[in-house]
Design an enzyme around this catalytic site. Structure first.
Site, PDB file in Angstrom:
ATOM      1  CG  ASP A 209      -1.998   1.042   1.136  1.00  0.00           C
ATOM      2  OD1 ASP A 209      -2.992   0.783   0.440  1.00  0.00           O
ATOM      3  OD2 ASP A 209      -1.845   2.117   1.749  1.00  0.00           O
ATOM      4  CG  ASN A 217      -4.811  11.354  -6.823  1.00  0.00           C
ATOM      5  OD1 ASN A 217      -4.287  11.536  -7.920  1.00  0.00           O
ATOM      6  ND2 ASN A 217      -5.978  10.769  -6.683  1.00  0.00           N
ATOM      7  CG  ASP A 252      -3.242   3.908  -2.568  1.00  0.00           C
ATOM      8  OD1 ASP A 252      -4.174   3.102  -2.342  1.00  0.00           O
ATOM      9  OD2 ASP A 252      -2.860   4.750  -1.736  1.00  0.00           O
TER      10      ASP A 252
END
Length: 344
Positions: A209, A217, A252
């Site tokens: 992760d 983002n 992600d």
């Protein structure tokens, strides 16, 4: 008497003339029918040729005694050869890939021996270097129980093949990163956890992760976030070269299935390499972007699919709780008491 004879002769001549006229009329009618049939045949041939060209289907025949080939125009077009030119079977076989020509030989030989037929999708490289896929259908013709010729159709299915490959790719791979997608990951993992005891299975599942991705983002936008994911994916593939599978399973989130011959020390070292490589700054149009990675590891060891996913997820949460940019290996005695927010 003379007049009577002359009259009979005149009648005979008239009957003969009438008979000739009748025969001539029949001949003309037959000629007209032949012309009509010829026009109809030419029209049918034109329709066949146009349909054949549109569908990229050609007819072929091979005499078994001398291996002489006979092709219609479309087959010449498929192989990029001049229409009507002499064709040699040995030369045309050189257009087939090694795998396709081996399969063609096996199926053709079996069909001839059994007096049956076959079908095959084969890959060729034409004389002009164009790579194509063709669908071959064949039937063996016999005379007095002896196979004398083989004939059938060849169709260019290149577009169909490309479309099928694209459909399969979209079903199994993540378009953005090129990694295996969640569907392929789950399918592979389900098959491996259900495998027989004597079949080698990957030693571990690693869930990866990204740390800090949401901030990138939100701050720079989705276009920058997408580029980060692509760069991360390439780094992850490099770090996991030789592993069974590397997949993107979420926004992600990534997953890695290791090989069956890795011990615990090797698995730990792999996790360190992943964290190190994904922790290096990413470059986007001169901007240095910093991400990190947390890794949760579950050893397969006969676990069921749900158990394995929960174990790896629990280990991942433990890695994040330990400060991120680190890894944890699931151990029931040490991690079972930790809460898992995904299960809440």
């Amino acid at each position: 008497m003379v007049r009577r004879q002359i009259g009979r002769l005149g009648s005979a001549r008239r009957r003969s003339a009438d008979r000739i006229a009748e025969l001539e009329a029949k001949l003309e009618a037959q000629a007209a029918l032949i012309r009509e049939q010829a026009v109809s045949l030419a029209h049918s041939q034109k329709i066949f040729d146009r349909s054949s060209a549109a569908a990229r289907i050609g007819v072929w025949q091979c005499n078994l005694a001398d291996e002489a080939l006979h092709w219609t125009d479309v087959v010449y077009d498929i192989f990029d050869l001049p229409r009507g030119s002499a064709v040699d079977r040995r030369q045309t076989l050189q257009c087939y890939t090694a795998e396709s020509v081996a399969e063609l030989h096996a199926r053709r030989s079996r069909a001839i021996a059994e007096r049956t037929g076959f079908s095959l999708d084969a890959e060729i490289v034409t004389v002009k270097g164009n790579r194509r896929w063709i669908r071959i259908t064949a039937t063996v013709e016999c005379e007095d129980g002896v196979a004398v010729r083989i004939f059938g159709m060849k169709q260019d299915i290149t577009e169909e093949k490309i479309l099928g490959d694209q459909t399969r790719y979209l079903a199994e791979f993540d378009v953005m990163t090129g990694l295996a997608n969640r569907s392929q990951f789950q399918s592979r993992l389900a098959g491996l956890t259900a495998s027989q005891p004597d079949c080698p299975a990957p030693a571990a599942l690693l869930l990866v992760d990204l740390d800090g991705f949401k901030q990138v983002n939100d701050s720079f936008g989705h276009a920058v976030g997408d580029e980060c994911l692509r760069q991360v994916s390439r780094r992850l593939e490099d770090a996991c070269a030789g592993m069974e599978l590397v997949a993107r399973i979420g926004g992600d989130e990534f997953a890695v299935l290791t090989g069956p011959d890795l011990d615990l020390a090797s698995i730990s070292e792999l996790a360190r390499q992943i964290i190190d490589r994904l922790g290096k700054p990413l470059d986007y149009r001169g901007n240095s972007l910093k991400l990190g990675a947390s890794v949760g590891i579950a050893l397969i060891e006969g676990a069921t699919l749900p158990e394995l996913l929960v174990s790896a997820d629990t280990a991942l949460y433990a890695a994040k709780a330990a400060g991120r940019n680190t890894f944890r290996i699931f151990k029931p005695d040490s991690l079972a008491s930790l809460p898992n927010p995904r299960a809440a």
